[in-house]
Write a protein that holds these residues in place. Structure first.
Motif, PDB file in Angstrom:
ATOM      1  N   ASP A   1       2.068 -23.008   6.393  1.00  0.00           N
ATOM      2  CA  ASP A   1       0.824 -24.014   6.027  1.00  0.00           C
ATOM      3  C   ASP A   1       1.400 -25.196   5.144  1.00  0.00           C
ATOM      4  OD1 ASP A   1      -0.985 -22.214   7.030  1.00  0.00           O
ATOM      5  OD2 ASP A   1      -1.148 -21.311   5.223  1.00  0.00           O
TER       6      ASP A   1
ATOM      7  N   GLU B   1       5.231 -17.024  14.667  1.00  0.00           N
ATOM      8  CA  GLU B   1       5.320 -17.878  13.480  1.00  0.00           C
ATOM      9  C   GLU B   1       6.822 -17.941  13.112  1.00  0.00           C
ATOM     10  OE1 GLU B   1       3.065 -16.205  10.108  1.00  0.00           O
ATOM     11  OE2 GLU B   1       1.526 -15.665  11.756  1.00  0.00           O
TER      12      GLU B   1
ATOM     13  N   ARG C   1       4.769 -14.795   4.865  1.00  0.00           N
ATOM     14  CA  ARG C   1       3.270 -15.317   4.607  1.00  0.00           C
ATOM     15  C   ARG C   1       3.119 -15.218   2.945  1.00  0.00           C
ATOM     16  NH1 ARG C   1      -0.510 -12.981   8.251  1.00  0.00           N
ATOM     17  NH2 ARG C   1      -0.120 -13.701  10.244  1.00  0.00           N
TER      18      ARG C   1
ATOM     19  N   ALA D   1      -9.278 -19.735  10.819  1.00  0.00           N
ATOM     20  CA  ALA D   1      -8.736 -21.194  10.489  1.00  0.00           C
ATOM     21  C   ALA D   1      -9.553 -22.018   9.280  1.00  0.00           C
ATOM     22  CB  ALA D   1      -8.632 -21.823  11.732  1.00  0.00           C
TER      23      ALA D   1
ATOM     24  N   HIS E   1       3.288 -27.398   7.394  1.00  0.00           N
ATOM     25  CA  HIS E   1       2.372 -28.328   8.195  1.00  0.00           C
ATOM     26  C   HIS E   1       1.634 -29.549   7.552  1.00  0.00           C
ATOM     27  CE1 HIS E   1       2.775 -26.342  12.119  1.00  0.00           C
ATOM     28  NE2 HIS E   1       2.437 -25.265  11.377  1.00  0.00           N
TER      29      HIS E   1
ATOM     30  N   THR F   1      -7.231 -25.433   4.917  1.00  0.00           N
ATOM     31  CA  THR F   1      -5.689 -25.207   4.476  1.00  0.00           C
ATOM     32  C   THR F   1      -4.752 -24.383   5.416  1.00  0.00           C
ATOM     33  OG1 THR F   1      -6.330 -23.153   3.268  1.00  0.00           O
ATOM     34  CG2 THR F   1      -6.143 -25.366   2.073  1.00  0.00           C
ATOM     35  N   ARG F   2      -5.280 -23.825   6.407  1.00  0.00           N
ATOM     36  CA  ARG F   2      -4.619 -23.241   7.280  1.00  0.00           C
ATOM     37  C   ARG F   2      -5.081 -23.561   8.845  1.00  0.00           C
ATOM     38  NH1 ARG F   2      -5.392 -18.450   5.139  1.00  0.00           N
ATOM     39  NH2 ARG F   2      -7.603 -18.202   5.849  1.00  0.00           N
TER      40      ARG F   2
ATOM     41  N   VAL G   1      -2.318 -19.613   0.838  1.00  0.00           N
ATOM     42  CA  VAL G   1      -1.382 -20.646   1.734  1.00  0.00           C
ATOM     43  C   VAL G   1      -0.102 -20.144   1.863  1.00  0.00           C
ATOM     44  CG1 VAL G   1      -0.231 -22.758   1.287  1.00  0.00           C
ATOM     45  CG2 VAL G   1      -2.623 -22.685   1.352  1.00  0.00           C
TER      46      VAL G   1
END
Length: 697
Positions: A426, A323, A377, A477, A429, A480-481, A422
């Motif tokens: 996220d 990440e 995060r 998943a 993306h 939103t992710r 989120v």
């Protein structure tokens, strides 16, 4: 000039994870637009303010941590005001307003704020504005936003009252203070309209952009439901009240690649960190269990780390490596990951009281900052979304970010940002034209918090060893992710101990035993209440389904050792209520519990399995709260007649509340009293520290 001076108010915040500070900064920022000046300080900076002599109104924003404690930054302040030698009128001159932050998932909701509020009242301080209690369980902004909105009128009235006492012309002051908000409100509305026009102009200026927006609108029409990336009427057609743009205050200078990063121990302020080896890892659940539970053993023999069963400790953990790499790539900084960066406060910044963030080293590599210092995060706050608007090129994406941080988009923010958990990746993306600068991340991402775990061992039983148990947290998943993720700390620990769990010839020593050289950094976080009764003859009940059993293994180990060493002592009976999904998949410590039962350390073991099928005519109880009800007379005897203790550990929402409801029903039934009276008795047990919880949401 005199009126200008009277517009100052003292703004204090006490924060654990940065939430209270962010809200205080929002108040500070809005103050200027209302013709006021906020003198803002962390409540721990007692050398910079003095409540004993403070004449202006005081605004306090304070969070709650642990089981209802004030945050670490407020401990000295609370200790100071709780001095019993202080006279009842000590703060009679003080007028204040307080905003408490908490989570109603926990028993002592907003107790940090309530403690300070109650004590200030006892010392004679007066409210100029009613206390606000914001609930993170449903969304802090539901209380925070209207509380801040009402603060400005309350402050104006407080200034008018204050100046009346001093014989000044109150009408002049009132006029001066009331002029600013009207002007600013109009300005904000005009600003919203201008931004709408700018967006429309931006769309018209490019045929390509027009096509993209048209596609976006068609998609929005087709989808009756809103999502993270698009809205529906009325929000999509509304004029927006968006927050003011937070001023930038951090400057980042990239330097060479020579030098050393700070030691991890320098990242904590809560105590002494110890780097300790992992000596053992055991998977406690079967491969087909719904959750994977691991037990880790740490060697603390060469440290001065001390603990009692029931204590917690913290693990300093990094963000996920992939990440961090992905974030560097999106930011266009992949080639600078190993460069050292110098972080400074920008000269001439408009942010009042701007200081170098305590969790950011003066000098470290870019990768170190993203790995060990910033909580990448974290769910982005509205102020961060507002700042991201300015870094976004696409008109449609820009509008959606504006909606998500606006007053009108509050429910969308809750649904698609907060409740969906989120994070920054996220968002980047979902809004690919958004390219924030690195200084913006430092300004808005909170400190990467160490993760807390309950000790699952006894130093008396296993000298020099510390064990703990955890489930590997999974985030599947979802819309939103785009990718599944594991918990920051649990995912990292699982990866770290994989060689111990699945050994190969490279991890076996000459005797064929799996070995590890991995070390982790930990520090103590003692629990002042969740301990065994001081008198071993006192009976106690333990309720710990799933990994909630963890501290009770330490309790039982400790009790077993005491029984071995003190055969002449009298020991009270012990009860354990345990539950899991499947008896053959996730019954944690099954063999150990059997041994405790056989040797008399554990008097009663009651278990239940929520997902095992049964052919019995009468289905067995599924959950621990159901089992507890079957032993109502025994529970009542232990609590009411024998002065026993009741411990609950585990999930708050789906278990601990159910257990407390069951205990209330038992007390009501056995004492033949109404439910309200039974609730009062339970409250008395809590107050006496005989009904104790170690829970999480």
């Amino acid at each position: 000039m005199c009126c200008d001076l009277k517009r100052r108010f003292l703004l204090l915040y006490a924060t654990q994870k940065g939430q209270a500070k962010a809200i205080a900064e929002e108040i500070c920022q809005q103050a200027g637009t209302h013709g006021l000046e906020a003198d803002m300080h962390c409540i721990s900076e007692m050398d910079k303010y003095n409540l004993e002599t403070e004449k202006d109104p005081v605004v306090i924003v304070i969070s709650t941590t642990g089981t209802g404690d004030p945050p670490d930054t407020a401990r000295k302040f609370v200790k100071k005001i709780q001095d019993k030698a202080l006279p009842p009128g000590h703060f009679a001159h003080l007028q204040y307003g307080l905003l408490g932050l908490g989570d109603s998932e926990y028993t002592f909701f907003c107790n940090g704020g309530k403690t300070v509020d109650r004590r200030l009242q006892e010392l004679g301080a007066q409210h100029f504005y009613e206390t606000g209690l914001a609930d993170d369980c449903v969304g802090l902004e539901l209380v925070v936003d209207p509380w801040i909105d009402g603060l400005w009128l309350a402050l104006k009235e407080a200034f008018v009252l204050q100046n009346k006492k001093e014989g000044m012309n109150s009408s002049d002051i009132s006029n001066a203070l009331s002029a600013a908000p009207v002007h600013i409100e109009n300005e904000l509305n005009i600003s919203s309209e201008v931004q709408k026009l700018k967006l429309e102009d931006g769309v018209r200026s490019s045929d390509l952009t027009q096509k993209l927006v048209d596609i976006h609108l068609v998609a929005s029409t087709r989808d009756a439901e809103p999502s993270l990336v698009h809205s529906i009427p009325p929000l999509s057609q509304s004029a927006l009240n968006i927050p003011a743009l937070p001023p930038e205050y951090i400057e980042v200078q990239f330097q060479d690649t020579h030098g050393e990063n700070p030691h991890l121990s320098s990242l904590i302020s809560e105590g002494t960190a110890f780097e300790v080896p992992i000596t053992k890892a055991v998977q406690l659940t079967r491969e087909d269990a719904i959750k994977t539970a691991l037990l880790l053993e740490l060697d603390i023999a060469d440290t001065i780390f001390d603990y009692q069963p029931g204590d917690a400790f913290c693990v300093i953990c990094p963000n996920n490596v992939s990440e961090v790499e992905e974030l560097l790539q999106i930011l266009g900084l992949s080639d600078k990951g190993e460069n050292f960066v110098c972080v400074k406060v920008k000269q001439g910044t408009k942010k009042k009281g701007a200081t170098h963030p305590q969790h950011i080293p003066e000098r470290s590599t870019l990768k170190f900052l993203l790995t060990w210092c910033l909580e990448i995060r974290a769910v982005p706050k509205k102020a961060f979304l507002r700042a991201l608007v300015e870094c976004t090129g696409d008109a449609g994406e820009k509008r959606r970010l504006q909606e998500l941080c606006s007053r009108q988009g509050a429910s969308d923010y809750t649904q698609f940002i907060r409740d969906s958990n989120v994070c920054l990746l996220d968002l980047l993306h979902a809004f690919p034209s958004c390219k924030p600068s690195f200084n913006l991340l430092i300004e808005h991402l909170p400190k990467l918090q160490a993760r807390s775990y309950s000790v699952s061992s006894s130093n008396l039983y296993q000298p020099g060893r510390l064990c703990f148990v955890f489930n590997i947290v999974e985030f599947p998943a979802c819309p939103t992710r785009p990718v599944a993720r594991k918990g920051v700390c649990t995912g990292w620990l699982a990866e770290l101990v994989a060689p111990l769990l699945h050994p190969n010839k490279n991890t076996l020593d000459t005797k064929g035993i799996s070995t590890s050289t991995e070390k982790i950094s930990i520090f103590s976080r003692p629990n002042n209440t969740f301990h065994l009764p001081a008198d071993p003859s006192v009976p106690f009940v333990m309720v710990g389904p799933g990994t909630g059993i963890s501290p009770f293994i330490g309790f039982l180990q400790h009790r077993q050792k005491l029984r071995e060493e003190h055969s002449d002592w009298e020991f009270g009976e012990t009860w354990l209520f345990f539950g899991c999904r499947h008896q053959d998949r996730d019954y944690l410590f099954k063999d150990e519990l059997k041994c405790f039962l056989e040797n008399g350390t554990l008097t009663h073991l009651k278990v239940c399995f929520s997902r095992d099928s049964t052919t019995a005519e009468v289905a067995p109880p599924k959950y621990v709260q159901d089992v507890i009800r079957l032993y109502a007379k025994e529970i009542a005897r232990v609590l009411l007649k024998e002065g026993g203790y009741f411990y609950v550990c585990g999930d708050k929402k789906h278990m601990a509340d159910g257990v407390s409801d069951a205990v209330v029903d038992i007390l009501s039934m056995e004492m033949e009293t109404d439910k309200l009276e039974a609730m009062k008795i339970l409250a008395t047990l809590r107050e006496a520290k005989r009904y104790l919880q170690d829970v999480w949401s």
